[in-house]
Design a protein around this motif. Sequence first.
Motif, PDB file in Angstrom:
ATOM      1  N   ARG A 271      -7.326  29.183   4.777  1.00  0.00           N
ATOM      2  CA  ARG A 271      -6.777  30.537   4.888  1.00  0.00           C
ATOM      3  C   ARG A 271      -7.004  31.090   6.293  1.00  0.00           C
ATOM      4  N   ILE A 272      -5.921  31.430   6.974  1.00  0.00           N
ATOM      5  CA  ILE A 272      -6.018  32.086   8.267  1.00  0.00           C
ATOM      6  C   ILE A 272      -5.945  33.584   8.007  1.00  0.00           C
ATOM      7  N   GLU A 273      -7.048  34.269   8.202  1.00  0.00           N
ATOM      8  CA  GLU A 273      -7.082  35.704   7.907  1.00  0.00           C
ATOM      9  C   GLU A 273      -6.323  36.489   8.975  1.00  0.00           C
ATOM     10  N   THR A 274      -5.498  37.424   8.542  1.00  0.00           N
ATOM     11  CA  THR A 274      -4.721  38.230   9.480  1.00  0.00           C
ATOM     12  C   THR A 274      -5.344  39.592   9.733  1.00  0.00           C
ATOM     13  N   ARG A 275      -6.315  39.966   8.911  1.00  0.00           N
ATOM     14  CA  ARG A 275      -6.935  41.279   9.072  1.00  0.00           C
ATOM     15  C   ARG A 275      -8.288  41.313   8.394  1.00  0.00           C
ATOM     16  N   ALA A 276      -9.039  42.348   8.686  1.00  0.00           N
ATOM     17  CA  ALA A 276     -10.299  42.622   7.999  1.00  0.00           C
ATOM     18  C   ALA A 276     -10.144  43.937   7.244  1.00  0.00           C
ATOM     19  N   ARG A 277     -10.603  43.964   6.031  1.00  0.00           N
ATOM     20  CA  ARG A 277     -10.516  45.171   5.207  1.00  0.00           C
ATOM     21  C   ARG A 277     -11.766  46.022   5.375  1.00  0.00           C
ATOM     22  N   ASN A 278     -11.586  47.321   5.322  1.00  0.00           N
ATOM     23  CA  ASN A 278     -12.719  48.243   5.402  1.00  0.00           C
ATOM     24  C   ASN A 278     -13.362  48.348   4.027  1.00  0.00           C
ATOM     25  N   ALA A 279     -13.934  47.225   3.596  1.00  0.00           N
ATOM     26  CA  ALA A 279     -14.492  47.134   2.249  1.00  0.00           C
ATOM     27  C   ALA A 279     -15.676  46.189   2.245  1.00  0.00           C
ATOM     28  N   VAL A 280     -16.646  46.533   1.437  1.00  0.00           N
ATOM     29  CA  VAL A 280     -17.815  45.670   1.273  1.00  0.00           C
ATOM     30  C   VAL A 280     -18.269  45.771  -0.180  1.00  0.00           C
ATOM     31  N   THR A 281     -18.577  44.638  -0.781  1.00  0.00           N
ATOM     32  CA  THR A 281     -18.964  44.643  -2.178  1.00  0.00           C
ATOM     33  C   THR A 281     -20.335  45.286  -2.382  1.00  0.00           C
ATOM     34  N   MET A 282     -20.437  46.061  -3.431  1.00  0.00           N
ATOM     35  CA  MET A 282     -21.718  46.640  -3.814  1.00  0.00           C
ATOM     36  C   MET A 282     -22.322  45.866  -4.987  1.00  0.00           C
ATOM     37  N   LEU A 283     -21.608  44.853  -5.455  1.00  0.00           N
ATOM     38  CA  LEU A 283     -22.048  44.092  -6.625  1.00  0.00           C
ATOM     39  C   LEU A 283     -22.900  42.896  -6.260  1.00  0.00           C
ATOM     40  N   TRP A 284     -22.482  42.152  -5.223  1.00  0.00           N
ATOM     41  CA  TRP A 284     -23.135  40.882  -4.913  1.00  0.00           C
ATOM     42  C   TRP A 284     -24.070  41.044  -3.722  1.00  0.00           C
ATOM     43  N   PRO A 285     -25.327  40.656  -3.867  1.00  0.00           N
ATOM     44  CA  PRO A 285     -26.262  40.759  -2.738  1.00  0.00           C
ATOM     45  C   PRO A 285     -26.021  39.651  -1.718  1.00  0.00           C
ATOM     46  N   ASP A 286     -26.492  39.889  -0.507  1.00  0.00           N
ATOM     47  CA  ASP A 286     -26.405  38.840   0.507  1.00  0.00           C
ATOM     48  C   ASP A 286     -27.552  37.855   0.321  1.00  0.00           C
ATOM     49  N   ALA A 287     -27.719  36.937   1.248  1.00  0.00           N
ATOM     50  CA  ALA A 287     -28.732  35.894   1.092  1.00  0.00           C
ATOM     51  C   ALA A 287     -30.154  36.438   1.153  1.00  0.00           C
ATOM     52  N   ALA A 288     -30.306  37.669   1.629  1.00  0.00           N
ATOM     53  CA  ALA A 288     -31.620  38.319   1.640  1.00  0.00           C
ATOM     54  C   ALA A 288     -31.795  39.233   0.428  1.00  0.00           C
ATOM     55  N   GLN A 289     -30.862  39.113  -0.530  1.00  0.00           N
ATOM     56  CA  GLN A 289     -30.868  39.926  -1.750  1.00  0.00           C
ATOM     57  C   GLN A 289     -30.677  41.414  -1.456  1.00  0.00           C
ATOM     58  N   THR A 290     -29.965  41.705  -0.403  1.00  0.00           N
ATOM     59  CA  THR A 290     -29.647  43.080  -0.034  1.00  0.00           C
ATOM     60  C   THR A 290     -28.240  43.421  -0.487  1.00  0.00           C
ATOM     61  N   ARG A 291     -28.102  44.566  -1.152  1.00  0.00           N
ATOM     62  CA  ARG A 291     -26.787  45.048  -1.563  1.00  0.00           C
ATOM     63  C   ARG A 291     -26.342  46.192  -0.661  1.00  0.00           C
ATOM     64  N   ALA A 292     -25.042  46.231  -0.392  1.00  0.00           N
ATOM     65  CA  ALA A 292     -24.503  47.345   0.388  1.00  0.00           C
ATOM     66  C   ALA A 292     -24.643  48.637  -0.403  1.00  0.00           C
ATOM     67  N   ARG A 293     -24.875  49.722   0.298  1.00  0.00           N
ATOM     68  CA  ARG A 293     -25.078  51.008  -0.366  1.00  0.00           C
ATOM     69  C   ARG A 293     -23.786  51.807  -0.520  1.00  0.00           C
ATOM     70  N   LYS A 294     -22.738  51.372   0.171  1.00  0.00           N
ATOM     71  CA  LYS A 294     -21.434  52.007  -0.021  1.00  0.00           C
ATOM     72  C   LYS A 294     -20.348  50.948   0.107  1.00  0.00           C
ATOM     73  N   GLY A 295     -19.181  51.269  -0.398  1.00  0.00           N
ATOM     74  CA  GLY A 295     -18.126  50.278  -0.496  1.00  0.00           C
ATOM     75  C   GLY A 295     -17.239  50.136   0.714  1.00  0.00           C
ATOM     76  N   SER A 296     -17.568  50.841   1.809  1.00  0.00           N
ATOM     77  CA  SER A 296     -16.785  50.710   3.033  1.00  0.00           C
ATOM     78  C   SER A 296     -17.708  50.350   4.185  1.00  0.00           C
ATOM     79  N   ILE A 297     -17.121  49.784   5.241  1.00  0.00           N
ATOM     80  CA  ILE A 297     -17.913  49.371   6.397  1.00  0.00           C
ATOM     81  C   ILE A 297     -18.066  50.508   7.388  1.00  0.00           C
ATOM     82  N   ALA A 298     -16.982  51.250   7.611  1.00  0.00           N
ATOM     83  CA  ALA A 298     -16.984  52.326   8.605  1.00  0.00           C
ATOM     84  C   ALA A 298     -16.027  53.416   8.170  1.00  0.00           C
ATOM     85  N   ASP A 299     -16.132  54.569   8.797  1.00  0.00           N
ATOM     86  CA  ASP A 299     -15.178  55.638   8.539  1.00  0.00           C
ATOM     87  C   ASP A 299     -13.855  55.307   9.226  1.00  0.00           C
TER      88      ASP A 299
END
Length: 214
Positions: free
Chosen positions: A84-112
């Motif tokens: 898959r060649i990505e054409t864009r990045a979405r202003n979204a981040v999952t709050m469900l799945w933790p990263d490899a350090a078991q950290t979850r995002a606190r909000k569902g967007s990356i930036a305003d």
Amino acid sequence: MSEKLRILVTGFGPFPGAPYNPTQPLVARLMRLRRPAFTDVELSSHIFPVTYKAVDRELPLALAKHRPHALLMFGLAGRTGYVRIETRARNAVTMLWPDAAQTRARKGSIADGAAAQNFGPHTAKLLRAAEGTGLDARASRDAGSYLCNYLSWRAIEAVNADSGPRLAAFVHIPPLARGGAVRRKGFSRITLDELVDAGEAMLLEMVRLARRAN
């Protein structure tokens, strides 16, 4: 150009659900390529731990260290059977799945602000380069909401900055066939050798694109 063209190629380490991340050996193989087209090109690499903090910390450091004119990033899409060649990045981040350090995002967007940021029209040329090797490669408008999308967003921010790289691209790769595994009907896993061929074609195209951009 009076100085060497600099290309930074990145991958990711393992993460929950993917103890083996094939982007690591892919990046390593690409770094060992010796081609006439790379004679005056400085290739460098970086493997990101799959954490939000690591991306925020290490991307600026890698850009400052290597000062790339272009950034070619790879990530694993475990449920996709093609490149898959990505054409864009979405202003979204999952709050469900933790990263490899078991950290979850606190909000569902990356930036305003905007709902998405585009990589640019050069992604179509990378797609043609990958298709030219015979692999199933497709354009994608959805990089997900995990670390691959997060890195893509931060990379596009860097491109838009005055001192950042001129170009960036993100490529999702499927799980690879390992240990002589039989390809299942409807889900043809590719081998590392096949992926290196496609990666080389995209890297060569990125070199051409970066030359024009500079």
